[in-house]
Motif scaffolding. Structure first.
Motif, PDB file in Angstrom:
ATOM      1  N   LEU A  69     -19.189 -54.466   8.431  1.00 45.93           N
ATOM      2  CA  LEU A  69     -19.056 -53.388   9.405  1.00 45.93           C
ATOM      3  C   LEU A  69     -18.249 -52.232   8.812  1.00 45.93           C
ATOM      4  O   LEU A  69     -18.589 -51.067   9.006  1.00 45.93           O
ATOM      5  N   ASP A 102     -16.177 -48.523  15.569  1.00 42.71           N
ATOM      6  CA  ASP A 102     -16.779 -49.819  15.250  1.00 42.71           C
ATOM      7  C   ASP A 102     -17.775 -50.233  16.328  1.00 42.71           C
ATOM      8  O   ASP A 102     -18.847 -50.752  16.026  1.00 42.71           O
ATOM      9  N   ARG A 106     -21.697 -51.048  15.731  1.00 40.51           N
ATOM     10  CA  ARG A 106     -22.299 -52.331  16.122  1.00 40.51           C
ATOM     11  C   ARG A 106     -23.516 -52.119  17.020  1.00 40.51           C
ATOM     12  O   ARG A 106     -24.569 -52.711  16.807  1.00 40.51           O
ATOM     13  N   GLU A 117     -24.072 -59.056  13.425  1.00 38.29           N
ATOM     14  CA  GLU A 117     -23.057 -59.562  12.492  1.00 38.29           C
ATOM     15  C   GLU A 117     -23.261 -61.026  12.243  1.00 38.29           C
ATOM     16  O   GLU A 117     -23.740 -61.768  13.013  1.00 38.29           O
TER      17      GLU A 117
END
Length: 117
Positions: A69, A102, A106, A117
């Motif tokens: 990430l 983040d 995502r 992930e």
């Protein structure tokens, strides 16, 4: 406001999902769909930049480059700063400027790349 209760059609003998809820599920409830300013729809203003980012990430993935990430976010920010720095000045409906958080990364990876992930 549309609540969970609105997802259920109680007009028949048995409760079923409403047509609107089924349509939303079919679309994946993509908040960026047709959205010209929301955070997940930020790339609607910069489609060539989004495609370049997607192509770059795909090439790295195909080359077996480990992608986290943090590295993906860094790549996205670097490419945005190079190709469309004005994206960081775009204001959402709540008045806040776009930030490549983040959680944004995502969601974008999941919705646009089909990655998790």
């Amino acid at each position: 406001m549309w609540t969970v209760e609105g997802w259920i059609d109680r007009s028949g003998e048995r409760p079923t999902w409403s047509a609107r809820a089924l349509n939303m599920a079919h679309r994946g409830n993509d908040p960026g769909l047709g959205n010209k300013g929301g955070r997940t729809g930020i790339f609607t203003r910069f489609p060539t930049v989004e495609k370049a980012i997607m192509d770059h990430l795909t090439a790295l993935w195909k080359g077996s480059v480990p992608l986290t990430l943090i590295t993906i976010r860094g790549i996205i920010v670097a490419m945005l700063m190079d190709m469309a720095p004005e994206v960081f000045n775009v204001k959402a409906s709540d008045g806040l400027a776009f930030r490549c958080s983040d959680s944004f990364v995502r969601l974008w990876l999941h919705q646009k790349m089909g990655w998790s992930e």
